[in-house]
Design a protein around this motif. Structure first.
Motif, PDB file in Angstrom:
ATOM      1  N   ILE A   1       0.834  -1.212   0.000  1.00 57.55           N
ATOM      2  CA  ILE A   1       0.000   0.000   0.000  1.00 57.55           C
ATOM      3  C   ILE A   1       0.873   1.268   0.000  1.00 57.55           C
ATOM      4  CG2 ILE A   1      -2.015   1.076   1.111  1.00 57.55           C
ATOM      5  CD1 ILE A   1      -2.497  -1.872   0.716  1.00 57.55           C
ATOM      6  N   GLU A   2       2.037   1.159   0.679  1.00 58.63           N
ATOM      7  CA  GLU A   2       2.908   2.334   0.863  1.00 58.63           C
ATOM      8  C   GLU A   2       3.363   2.963  -0.450  1.00 58.63           C
ATOM      9  OE1 GLU A   2       3.228  -0.600   2.361  1.00 58.63           O
ATOM     10  OE2 GLU A   2       3.085  -0.218   4.520  1.00 58.63           O
ATOM     11  N   LEU A   3       3.296   2.204  -1.538  1.00 51.93           N
ATOM     12  CA  LEU A   3       3.715   2.735  -2.837  1.00 51.93           C
ATOM     13  C   LEU A   3       2.752   3.785  -3.383  1.00 51.93           C
ATOM     14  CD1 LEU A   3       4.740  -0.282  -5.095  1.00 51.93           C
ATOM     15  CD2 LEU A   3       6.139   1.703  -4.523  1.00 51.93           C
TER      16      LEU A   3
ATOM     17  N   GLY B   1       6.162   1.324  12.167  1.00 56.04           N
ATOM     18  CA  GLY B   1       6.206   2.532  11.325  1.00 56.04           C
ATOM     19  C   GLY B   1       7.356   2.498  10.324  1.00 56.04           C
ATOM     20  N   ASN B   2       8.159   1.455  10.390  1.00 65.23           N
ATOM     21  CA  ASN B   2       9.346   1.378   9.509  1.00 65.23           C
ATOM     22  C   ASN B   2       8.989   1.313   8.034  1.00 65.23           C
ATOM     23  OD1 ASN B   2      11.153   1.486  11.587  1.00 65.23           O
ATOM     24  ND2 ASN B   2      11.305  -0.745  11.826  1.00 65.23           N
ATOM     25  N   THR B   3       7.960   0.522   7.693  1.00 60.70           N
ATOM     26  CA  THR B   3       7.602   0.377   6.269  1.00 60.70           C
ATOM     27  C   THR B   3       7.222   1.734   5.682  1.00 60.70           C
ATOM     28  OG1 THR B   3       6.759  -1.806   6.842  1.00 60.70           O
ATOM     29  CG2 THR B   3       6.273  -1.004   4.634  1.00 60.70           C
ATOM     30  N   MET B   4       6.407   2.501   6.423  1.00 64.53           N
ATOM     31  CA  MET B   4       6.028   3.830   5.920  1.00 64.53           C
ATOM     32  C   MET B   4       7.270   4.707   5.777  1.00 64.53           C
ATOM     33  SD  MET B   4       2.368   5.065   7.305  1.00 64.53           S
ATOM     34  CE  MET B   4       0.932   4.005   7.401  1.00 64.53           C
TER      35      MET B   4
ATOM     36  N   VAL C   1      -4.460   4.241   4.099  1.00 65.17           N
ATOM     37  CA  VAL C   1      -4.903   3.775   5.417  1.00 65.17           C
ATOM     38  C   VAL C   1      -4.340   2.371   5.528  1.00 65.17           C
ATOM     39  CG1 VAL C   1      -6.896   2.965   6.748  1.00 65.17           C
ATOM     40  CG2 VAL C   1      -6.999   5.174   5.583  1.00 65.17           C
ATOM     41  N   ASP C   2      -3.467   2.154   6.545  1.00 67.28           N
ATOM     42  CA  ASP C   2      -2.823   0.843   6.628  1.00 67.28           C
ATOM     43  C   ASP C   2      -2.451   0.498   8.067  1.00 67.28           C
ATOM     44  OD1 ASP C   2      -1.946  -1.543   5.552  1.00 67.28           O
ATOM     45  OD2 ASP C   2      -0.007  -0.775   4.884  1.00 67.28           O
ATOM     46  N   ILE C   3      -2.039  -0.754   8.231  1.00 67.06           N
ATOM     47  CA  ILE C   3      -1.566  -1.249   9.521  1.00 67.06           C
ATOM     48  C   ILE C   3      -0.174  -0.686   9.804  1.00 67.06           C
ATOM     49  CG2 ILE C   3      -0.807  -3.346  10.733  1.00 67.06           C
ATOM     50  CD1 ILE C   3      -3.673  -3.609  10.195  1.00 67.06           C
TER      51      ILE C   3
HETATM   52  C1  PRP Z   1       1.498  -4.628   7.429  1.00 67.10           C
HETATM   53  C2  PRP Z   1       1.282  -3.320   6.711  1.00 67.10           C
HETATM   54  C3  PRP Z   1       2.656  -2.777   6.496  1.00 67.10           C
HETATM   55  C4  PRP Z   1       3.444  -3.376   7.647  1.00 67.10           C
HETATM   56  C5  PRP Z   1       3.657  -2.361   8.708  1.00 67.10           C
HETATM   57  O1  PRP Z   1       1.573  -5.655   6.558  1.00 67.10           O
HETATM   58  O2  PRP Z   1       0.556  -3.486   5.513  1.00 67.10           O
HETATM   59  O3  PRP Z   1       3.164  -3.128   5.249  1.00 67.10           O
HETATM   60  O4  PRP Z   1       2.712  -4.468   8.169  1.00 67.10           O
HETATM   61  O5  PRP Z   1       4.562  -2.775   9.709  1.00 67.10           O
HETATM   62  P1  PRP Z   1       5.642  -1.760  10.296  1.00 67.10           P
HETATM   63  O6  PRP Z   1       4.921  -0.530  10.769  1.00 67.10           O
HETATM   64  O7  PRP Z   1       6.256  -2.499  11.462  1.00 67.10           O
HETATM   65  O8  PRP Z   1       6.643  -1.466   9.237  1.00 67.10           O
HETATM   66  P2  PRP Z   1       1.533  -7.167   7.102  1.00 67.10           P
HETATM   67  O9  PRP Z   1       2.906  -7.558   7.536  1.00 67.10           O
HETATM   68  O10 PRP Z   1       0.466  -7.280   8.123  1.00 67.10           O
HETATM   69  O11 PRP Z   1       1.221  -8.023   5.828  1.00 67.10           O
HETATM   70  P3  PRP Z   1      -0.043  -8.068   4.876  1.00 67.10           P
HETATM   71  O12 PRP Z   1       0.211  -6.996   3.845  1.00 67.10           O
HETATM   72  O13 PRP Z   1       0.003  -9.441   4.309  1.00 67.10           O
HETATM   73  O14 PRP Z   1      -1.279  -7.803   5.712  1.00 67.10           O
END
Ligand code: PRP
Length: 206
Positions: free
Chosen positions: A137-139, A156-159, A150-152
């Motif tokens: 999603i971050e892309l 916060g490292n991935t963002m 809007v994401d998990i």
């Molecule tokens: C989630 C989310 C981010 C990542 C965030 O994906 O989509 O890419 O975790 O984690 P961070 O804040 O520690 O960097 P997830 O690993 O749940 O995989 P998914 O896409 O298969 O749901």
């Protein structure tokens, strides 16, 4: 016999560790097997987003799944217990150099959690065009597919590593024990016994 749907990965492992603490023996799936029968339990290994589906259709009596998934699916299930594992939040992500403008009339949002996103922007009276994605999603904001995501967020490292920053939190999430309504009434004693056992493991971990 209780059938328990677990989400593949760390949450399944941590849940099985709780069963090991309760019953004082190993609860482990063989290699690639998706079913494990132990004592009076049958565990099913399923995709995270599929756990509520198994429980709603009563293919599993109970399950373990993140509050974010329950919220997104808006299903009619019994929420029994916060297991205190799999903690994360659902948040807005936006370009590091941008500010969120809540006065704007409309915004383009990329997410895999379309209902949570729609509800959030509706409450703020912002028209949102929601684009459904299944991952990475971050892309989206970086390549102009959306204004925000809007994401998990866990660390916060991935963002951050993709030029985004974590904005407002929409909801906090953690893994919850859920039950099918019919199962809950038909197997009330069994489910409540397990509930009590898991609850005491969760409390001892605090
Ligand atoms: C989630 C989310 C981010 C990542 C965030 O994906 O989509 O890419 O975790 O984690 P961070 O804040 O520690 O960097 P997830 O690993 O749940 O995989 P998914 O896409 O298969 O749901």
């Amino acid at each position: 016999m209780l059938t328990v749907a677990l989400p593949k990965g760390r949450i399944a492992e941590e849940t099985l560790e709780m069963f090991e603490t309760i019953f004082d023996k190993k609860f482990e799936f063989d290699d690639r097997k998706l079913i494990l029968e132990m004592d009076s339990f049958k565990f099913l290994l399923v995709r995270n987003q599929d756990v509520p589906t198994y429980v709603e259709h009563q293919a599993a009596d109970i399950g373990v799944v993140g509050l974010d998934v329950i919220e997104e699916k808006e299903l009619d299930l019994i929420k029994l217990l916060d297991l205190g594992i799999g903690k994360c939040k659902v948040a807005i992500g936006l370009k590091a150099e941008e500010q969120m403008d809540y006065d704007r009339a409309s915004i383009k949002v990329a997410t895999k959690m379309t209902n949570i996103a729609k509800n959030y922007f509706a409450k703020k009276a912002i028209g949102a065009e929601v684009v459904k994605l299944y991952g990475s999603i971050e892309l989206a904001p970086i390549v102009g597919l959306s204004d925000v995501i809007v994401d998990i967020v866990e660390t916060g490292n991935t963002m951050r590593q993709n030029g985004l920053k974590v904005g407002e939190t929409i909801m906090e999430s953690s893994a919850h024990l859920i039950a099918n309504k019919q199962s809950f009434y038909a197997k009330k004693m069994e489910i409540l016994k397990l509930y009590e056992q898991l609850k005491s493991v969760v409390e001892n971990r605090k």
